[in-house]
Design an enzyme around this catalytic site. Structure first.
Site, short mmCIF file in Angstrom:
data_model
loop_
_atom_site.label_atom_id
_atom_site.label_comp_id
_atom_site.label_asym_id
_atom_site.label_seq_id
_atom_site.Cartn_x
_atom_site.Cartn_y
_atom_site.Cartn_z
N THR A 95 0.87 -1.18 0.00
CA THR A 95 0.00 0.00 0.00
C THR A 95 0.90 1.23 0.00
O THR A 95 1.63 1.46 0.98
CB THR A 95 -0.89 0.03 1.26
OG1 THR A 95 -1.67 -1.16 1.28
CG2 THR A 95 -1.81 1.24 1.24
N LYS A 170 -7.44 1.81 -2.59
CA LYS A 170 -6.92 1.28 -1.32
C LYS A 170 -6.84 2.38 -0.25
O LYS A 170 -7.18 2.17 0.93
CB LYS A 170 -5.54 0.66 -1.57
CG LYS A 170 -4.84 0.13 -0.35
CD LYS A 170 -5.55 -1.05 0.28
CE LYS A 170 -4.87 -1.46 1.57
NZ LYS A 170 -5.65 -2.42 2.33
N LYS A 245 0.37 5.22 8.57
CA LYS A 245 0.89 5.51 7.22
C LYS A 245 -0.27 5.68 6.23
O LYS A 245 -0.32 6.64 5.47
CB LYS A 245 1.79 4.37 6.77
CG LYS A 245 2.25 4.48 5.32
CD LYS A 245 2.63 3.13 4.72
CE LYS A 245 1.45 2.20 4.59
NZ LYS A 245 1.67 1.04 3.72
#
Ligand code: NAD
Length: 301
Positions: A95, A170, A245
């Site tokens: 990701t 995502k 993150k």
């Protein structure tokens, strides 16, 4: 078909193991040598470096923590693009920022390589069971080449659009997941402060309008769900720092496209405080602890 798999962590290892069990020749590399032993135990091959894994492979899959790890693995001198044979297909399942995905894919294309971004959803349980959802960005023909491999690791494979589109979906999905986790933990804490058992609260809310994936398979309160990381000391699972993150990616992306993400930004700050309190390595359900025990001495336990 020979596959190089770089990044054998909580997600990458079970994904690579599923490919090896399906009969593919998989050469794995991770900075942590013990991870390669676990791949070798199911018939995979240990590689001494990313370059050694990539040499002679038809497909290279990467499953690394963040944009900077992906950029340093692919780009620049000594990057994997230097060692790949002509015709190699690259699949990045990490990701990362949509912009970083497009940058790496453009560098691959400039060297004549095909590359797709294919981040996943479904957690470590989905990686082990081979039931992940893949969100793919890139050319349809390249996804068709990747599909037989993705089908061994996942159940749902979506073509989201061109390069970087998988990462865009995502980022949106994980911002929502972070919000759902914090909101579910908060609702459970409120009910418990009223003296309710978390099992009763969870069972009822999971069949009511507050129902969501966290309540269904990933309850953040210890003891409610044996299979959730909360019931094993928040070990394994999806780390606080990885969620931090991803929420950062959402906030940065929102700034770059002029979107407003007020709830996502609030939840990013909650995860930031939680990480700074020393919880970065725990599963993200541990945000339940930040939301604290009941402070009203008159209320039930
Ligand atoms: P992790 O930290 O468990 O694994 C990452 C692995 O990469 C580690 O084993 C590390 O040693 C290795 N690594 C780092 N730099 C490397 C390098 N240069 N060369 C080789 N190996 C290197 O992380 P994870 O949970 O497996 O997550 C991987 C990616 O998948 C992240 O981008 C994460 O956001 C995403 N993701 C995780 C989950 C989850 O539930 N854990 C779910 C969906 C997506």
């Amino acid at each position: 078909m020979k596959i190089a798999f770089i990044g054998l962590g909580n997600m990458g290892l079970p994904m690579a193991q599923n490919l090896a069990r399906a009969g593919f020749a998989v050469a794995g590399f991770d900075l942590a040598a013990g991870q390669m032993d676990a791949l070798a135990a199911v018939g995979g091959e240990r590689a001494d470096s990313a370059a050694a894994a990539v040499a002679g492979s038809d497909v290279v899959i990467t499953m690394l923590p963040a944009s900077r790890h992906v950029e340093s693995t692919y780009l620049g001198e000594g990057g994997v693009l230097d060692y790949a044979a002509p015709g190699t297909l690259f699949i990045d399942c990490s990701t990362i920022a949509p912009d970083a995905a497009r940058k790496v894919e453009a560098a691959a294309a400039a060297r004549g390589f095909a590359m797709i971004d294919a981040p996943v959803s479904g957690g470590t349980g989905g990686a082990q069971a081979g039931t992940l959802t893949f969100m793919v960005g890139g050319a349809a023909a390249d996804l068709d080449r990747a599909r037989p491999l993705l089908e061994k690791m996942g159940r749902n494979i979506f073509h989201a659009g061109g390069s970087g589109a998988g990462q865009t979906v995502k980022v949106c999905n994980n911002m929502l997941l972070g919000i759902l986790m914090a909101g579910t933990a908060e609702a459970l804490r409120l009910g418990m402060a009223n003296g309710m058992a978390p099992t009763v609260l969870s069972e009822i809310m999971a069949k009511s309008s507050g129902r969501n994936w966290v309540l269904e398979v990933y309850n953040p309160c210890p003891g409610v769900m044996d299979s959730a990381p909360s019931s094993r000391g928040y070990r394994g699972g999806f780390g606080v720092d990885l969620m931090l993150k991803d929420l950062g990616l959402a906030v940065e992306n929102a700034l770059s496209v002029g979107a407003s993400v007020p709830v996502g930004a609030l939840v990013r700050n909650l995860y930031d405080l939680h990480s700074k309190a020393g919880n970065g390595g725990l599963d993200f359900g541990s945000i339940f602890n930040l939301l604290g025990a009941n402070s009203n001495s008159n209320a039930h336990a």
